[in-house]
Design a protein around this motif. Structure first.
Motif, PDB file in Angstrom:
ATOM      1  N   SER A  29      26.652  -5.699  33.085  1.00 13.71           N
ATOM      2  CA  SER A  29      25.483  -5.761  32.214  1.00 13.71           C
ATOM      3  C   SER A  29      24.372  -4.928  32.840  1.00 13.71           C
ATOM      4  N   PHE A  30      23.851  -3.970  32.084  1.00 13.00           N
ATOM      5  CA  PHE A  30      22.769  -3.115  32.560  1.00 13.00           C
ATOM      6  C   PHE A  30      21.548  -3.332  31.687  1.00 13.00           C
ATOM      7  N   THR A  31      20.432  -3.685  32.307  1.00  8.90           N
ATOM      8  CA  THR A  31      19.209  -3.946  31.555  1.00  8.90           C
ATOM      9  C   THR A  31      18.306  -2.719  31.475  1.00  8.90           C
ATOM     10  N   THR A  32      18.560  -1.711  32.312  1.00  9.08           N
ATOM     11  CA  THR A  32      17.779  -0.470  32.250  1.00  9.08           C
ATOM     12  C   THR A  32      18.712   0.729  32.388  1.00  9.08           C
ATOM     13  N   GLN A  33      18.242   1.867  31.876  1.00  9.67           N
ATOM     14  CA  GLN A  33      19.007   3.104  32.029  1.00  9.67           C
ATOM     15  C   GLN A  33      19.084   3.509  33.496  1.00  9.67           C
ATOM     16  N   ASN A  34      18.050   3.221  34.252  1.00 10.21           N
ATOM     17  CA  ASN A  34      18.049   3.588  35.668  1.00 10.21           C
ATOM     18  C   ASN A  34      19.129   2.839  36.449  1.00 10.21           C
ATOM     19  N   LYS A  35      19.353   1.559  36.101  1.00  7.56           N
ATOM     20  CA  LYS A  35      20.413   0.795  36.781  1.00  7.56           C
ATOM     21  C   LYS A  35      21.786   1.388  36.463  1.00  7.56           C
ATOM     22  N   LEU A  36      21.985   1.816  35.227  1.00  3.76           N
ATOM     23  CA  LEU A  36      23.245   2.476  34.861  1.00  3.76           C
ATOM     24  C   LEU A  36      23.355   3.820  35.578  1.00  3.76           C
ATOM     25  N   ARG A  37      22.259   4.584  35.628  1.00  5.12           N
ATOM     26  CA  ARG A  37      22.253   5.868  36.330  1.00  5.12           C
ATOM     27  C   ARG A  37      22.615   5.666  37.801  1.00  5.12           C
ATOM     28  N   GLY A  44      29.674   8.449  42.676  1.00  5.48           N
ATOM     29  CA  GLY A  44      29.862   9.841  43.068  1.00  5.48           C
ATOM     30  C   GLY A  44      29.365  10.859  42.061  1.00  5.48           C
ATOM     31  N   TYR A  45      28.738  10.430  41.003  1.00  7.29           N
ATOM     32  CA  TYR A  45      28.189  11.357  40.018  1.00  7.29           C
ATOM     33  C   TYR A  45      26.744  11.675  40.389  1.00  7.29           C
ATOM     34  N   SER A  46      26.589  12.478  41.448  1.00 12.38           N
ATOM     35  CA  SER A  46      25.241  12.801  41.918  1.00 12.38           C
ATOM     36  C   SER A  46      24.576  13.748  40.928  1.00 12.38           C
ATOM     37  N   GLY A  47      23.273  13.698  40.907  1.00 10.06           N
ATOM     38  CA  GLY A  47      22.528  14.603  40.032  1.00 10.06           C
ATOM     39  C   GLY A  47      22.413  14.117  38.603  1.00 10.06           C
ATOM     40  N   ILE A  48      22.744  12.877  38.337  1.00  6.89           N
ATOM     41  CA  ILE A  48      22.630  12.328  36.984  1.00  6.89           C
ATOM     42  C   ILE A  48      21.168  11.993  36.720  1.00  6.89           C
ATOM     43  N   SER A  49      20.617  12.578  35.672  1.00 10.92           N
ATOM     44  CA  SER A  49      19.222  12.300  35.333  1.00 10.92           C
ATOM     45  C   SER A  49      19.144  11.187  34.290  1.00 10.92           C
ATOM     46  N   GLN A  50      17.939  10.650  34.129  1.00  8.97           N
ATOM     47  CA  GLN A  50      17.732   9.615  33.120  1.00  8.97           C
ATOM     48  C   GLN A  50      18.009  10.172  31.728  1.00  8.97           C
ATOM     49  N   SER A  51      17.663  11.428  31.480  1.00 13.53           N
ATOM     50  CA  SER A  51      17.914  12.013  30.159  1.00 13.53           C
ATOM     51  C   SER A  51      19.416  12.171  29.904  1.00 13.53           C
ATOM     52  N   THR A  52      20.190  12.423  30.953  1.00 17.16           N
ATOM     53  CA  THR A  52      21.647  12.487  30.811  1.00 17.16           C
ATOM     54  C   THR A  52      22.189  11.116  30.423  1.00 17.16           C
ATOM     55  N   VAL A  53      21.696  10.074  31.078  1.00 18.48           N
ATOM     56  CA  VAL A  53      22.114   8.710  30.759  1.00 18.48           C
ATOM     57  C   VAL A  53      21.736   8.389  29.311  1.00 18.48           C
ATOM     58  N   SER A  54      20.552   8.777  28.902  1.00 13.88           N
ATOM     59  CA  SER A  54      20.103   8.541  27.531  1.00 13.88           C
ATOM     60  C   SER A  54      21.040   9.203  26.524  1.00 13.88           C
ATOM     61  N   ARG A  55      21.442  10.439  26.801  1.00 13.42           N
ATOM     62  CA  ARG A  55      22.390  11.147  25.908  1.00 13.42           C
ATOM     63  C   ARG A  55      23.757  10.473  25.906  1.00 13.42           C
ATOM     64  N   LEU A  56      24.213  10.016  27.076  1.00 14.06           N
ATOM     65  CA  LEU A  56      25.490   9.301  27.161  1.00 14.06           C
ATOM     66  C   LEU A  56      25.457   8.040  26.291  1.00 14.06           C
TER      67      LEU A  56
END
Length: 160
Positions: A29-37, A44-56
């Motif tokens: 369970s993820f309550t924020t995009q940052n926790k998922l990021r 190992g997925y370095s360089g993932i931005s918040q906007s990338t998570v938002s698009r995902l």
């Protein structure tokens, strides 16, 4: 830091990232995009931005819903995942019975709407509708004469 290309034109790496994200959402369970990021970075997925998570999340059709603990968390929609009921859901159920016309499910307070949604996600021919309150769910069978079979379908769906 790199930015993932538009997910409408997914590459093999983007497809893998999407699948990993989907699996994380099914398992945690993820309550924020940052926790998922951060979980993706930890894998190992370095360089993932918040906007990338938002698009995902948009690509996967993820919505933010209230969970059984009353917190808003990211959830996959019916179109993007199959229903998998685990012990944490079935532990919220106190009673499943019927009165010869409706199936009644008593839950812990605050759990009924989530559990009703789990029943509704994958329509079944024996279920006409569900109504979820705070701690009670009414399941309306398609035909009253099949209320016992409807109850068995509900029990199977909820692992009870």
């Amino acid at each position: 830091m790199y930015d993932t290309p538009d997910l409408d034109s997914v590459s093999v790496d983007d497809h893998k990232l999407t699948e990993v994200c989907k699996k994380l959402l099914q398992q945690q369970s993820f309550t924020t995009q940052n926790k998922l990021r951060q979980a993706l970075v930890d894998l190992g997925y370095s360089g993932i931005s918040q906007s990338t998570v938002s698009r995902l999340l948009a690509h996967l059709g993820v919505v933010k819903m209230q969970n059984a603990c009353g917190k808003k968390a990211y959830c996959l929609t019916a179109e993007s995942t199959s229903v998998r009921v685990d012990s944490s859901i079935s532990s919220q159920i106190e009673l499943i019975t019927n009165n010869r016309s409706l199936v009644v499910i008593k839950t812990h307070p605050g759990s009924a709407q989530l559990i009703a949604r789990l029943i509704d996600i994958d329509p079944h021919a024996d279920i006409l509708a569900t109504i979820g309150g705070n701690d009670t769910i009414l399941v309306v069978p398609k035909h009253v004469k099949d209320v016992d079979r409807c109850e068995q379908v509900v029990r199977a769906r909820l692992g009870a």
